[in-house]
Design an enzyme around this catalytic site. Structure first.
Site, short mmCIF file in Angstrom:
data_model
loop_
_atom_site.label_atom_id
_atom_site.label_comp_id
_atom_site.label_asym_id
_atom_site.label_seq_id
_atom_site.Cartn_x
_atom_site.Cartn_y
_atom_site.Cartn_z
N GLU A 135 0.82 -1.21 0.00
CA GLU A 135 0.00 0.00 0.00
C GLU A 135 0.86 1.27 0.00
O GLU A 135 0.50 2.25 -0.62
CB GLU A 135 -0.98 0.01 1.18
CG GLU A 135 -2.11 -1.01 1.07
CD GLU A 135 -3.02 -0.80 -0.15
OE1 GLU A 135 -3.00 0.29 -0.76
OE2 GLU A 135 -3.75 -1.74 -0.51
N TYR B 92 -6.28 6.50 4.48
CA TYR B 92 -6.44 5.49 3.44
C TYR B 92 -5.63 4.22 3.78
O TYR B 92 -6.16 3.11 3.79
CB TYR B 92 -6.02 6.00 2.04
CG TYR B 92 -5.84 4.83 1.11
CD1 TYR B 92 -6.95 4.16 0.61
CD2 TYR B 92 -4.57 4.31 0.82
CE1 TYR B 92 -6.81 3.02 -0.17
CE2 TYR B 92 -4.42 3.17 0.05
CZ TYR B 92 -5.54 2.54 -0.45
OH TYR B 92 -5.41 1.40 -1.19
N ASP C 138 -9.22 6.00 -1.47
CA ASP C 138 -8.15 6.62 -2.25
C ASP C 138 -8.77 7.29 -3.48
O ASP C 138 -10.01 7.39 -3.57
CB ASP C 138 -7.08 5.59 -2.63
CG ASP C 138 -7.56 4.60 -3.69
OD1 ASP C 138 -8.78 4.57 -3.99
OD2 ASP C 138 -6.72 3.86 -4.23
N1 ADE Z 1 -3.96 0.72 -5.39
C1 ADE Z 1 -3.86 1.01 -4.08
N2 ADE Z 1 -4.10 -0.07 -3.34
C2 ADE Z 1 -4.33 -1.09 -4.19
C3 ADE Z 1 -4.63 -2.46 -4.04
N3 ADE Z 1 -4.70 -2.99 -2.83
N4 ADE Z 1 -4.81 -3.18 -5.15
C4 ADE Z 1 -4.70 -2.60 -6.35
N5 ADE Z 1 -4.45 -1.35 -6.57
C5 ADE Z 1 -4.24 -0.57 -5.50
#
Ligand code: ADE
Length: 364
Positions: A58, A141, A159
């Site tokens: 993340e 987030y 997000d």
């Molecule tokens: N962008 C941010 N977190 C994500 C996730 N867990 N899977 C795919 N895209 C992402």
């Protein structure tokens, strides 16, 4: 990936009565989850969502595309497989692993947080949203993503993807760059999200935003599980929603980048510990477009073989660097505080930010 008419009929809204946004988001849950289980991408951190892996992924995914993150993630996991290894790694090694991903404070915060985790939590990530959010580099987030994906705690993870999907779904004309709009959306989601498998629910929203309700260009409404429920689609407003206040313009800075070489070594130096690319190594540079004469003067040398290098540009979030470059082959020691390293050491040990890539690749 096109959906059958049957799929679409399942989520047709009741005729003749307007749904409010809670009802609409609530109705979106089941089709969204069923779509996610069929169409989600197989991603390394998704298939084995241990807290440490979710956390690292993340953080890497902030401001960075999934495809760009994948190779970094695998390498990082191999080099630093857990919290303790991350807490103990040297800053140079950590930055080398992060080289090219950008936003380097993310890497520094990871290490700071890992040290804290070892000190306070026995080297494990806490499972509560509040404790996660108190760690360096973790905002609402990321705390929501880790708590829900790794610990199955029903908290939202909003997000940019989620802001886009839900604004379109509910037909919201609110400016999604406002913190208040994000907080409001977190509250909205909290009220309707399922208690069972909240991790998949949050990832389904993120995934829909990443691969169907895409950030750039027209959304792929024909493949969307929320086709019938989506107000922006119904009212032909997908070109308008999400509403975003225009960004401040980036300023342009001209820089002259130098590859200084002497006796088979190249000069690098550490940047200031505040501001852009803080405390990272860099190739020596000067503000503005500098002539060959001025270069010799600045370095305080009489003789040097100076060869012009191609121009290059690098875009940061708030600044754009327009660079000219020179190879400067020296026989005298120049003025300035440099670290003289071999081209091999630059490849293996020292991390130079992606901004210098056009020039680092010319080091020999
Ligand atoms: N962008 C941010 N977190 C994500 C996730 N867990 N899977 C795919 N895209 C992402």
């Amino acid at each position: 990936m096109n959906h059958s008419l049957y799929d679409k009929l399942q989520v047709l809204e009741p005729a003749g009565q307007a749904m409010d946004r809670e009802e609409r988001l609530s109705a979106a849950g089941r089709p969204l989850l069923s779509w996610y289980h069929q169409h989600r991408r197989i991603l390394p951190w998704r298939e084995n969502p241990e807290p440490y892996r979710v956390w690292i992924s993340e953080i890497m995914l902030q401001q960075t595309r999934v495809e760009a993150v994948k190779p970094y993630f695998d390498r990082f996991m191999e080099a630093l497989p857990g919290v303790e290894a991350l807490g103990e790694v040297s800053e140079d090694r950590l930055l080398k692993l992060w080289e090219g991903l950008g936003y380097y404070s993310r890497a520094r915060n990871l290490k700071k947080a890992a040290e804290l985790l070892v000190e306070k939590y026995g080297g494990k990530l806490p499972s509560s949203y509040e404790e996660l959010k108190a760690l360096p580099g973790i905002g609402s987030y990321t705390a929501g993503a880790i708590a829900s994906i790794a610990f199955q705690i029903p908290v939202p993870a909003v997000d940019g993807n989620v802001l886009r999907v839900i604004s379109r779904l509910t037909g919201s004309m609110e400016d999604i760059t406002k913190q208040s709009v994000k907080r409001d959306m977190e509250e909205l989601i909290k009220g309707v999200m399922p208690k069972e498998d909240p991790g998949s629910y949050n990832q389904a929203l993120i995934e829909a935003g990443a691969i169907v309700c895409v950030p750039n260009g027209a959304p792929l409404c024909g493949s969307c599980p929320l086709f019938s429920l989506c107000v922006a689609r119904q009212k032909d407003l997908t070109g308008v929603i999400p509403v975003k206040a225009p960004k401040k313009e980036r300023r342009t800075e001209h820089r002259t980048i130098l590859i200084l070489t002497k006796d088979g070594h190249v000069a690098i130096r550490k940047r200031d510990d505040t501001g852009l690319l803080a405390s990272l190594y860099e190739l020596p540079g000067l503000e503005g477009r500098i002539s060959q004469e001025q270069i010799k003067e600045t370095l305080g040398v009489k003789e040097a073989k100076i060869t012009p290098l191609p121009e290059a540009k690098h875009i940061f979030s708030h600044v754009e660097w327009h660079m000219t470059g020179y190879r400067v082959e020296l026989t005298e020691v120049p003025k300035g505080d440099y670290l003289w390293v071999t081209p091999e050491e630059i490849k293996k040990t020292y991390s130079l930010p992606g901004a210098f890539k056009a020039y680092t690749k010319l080091i020999r």
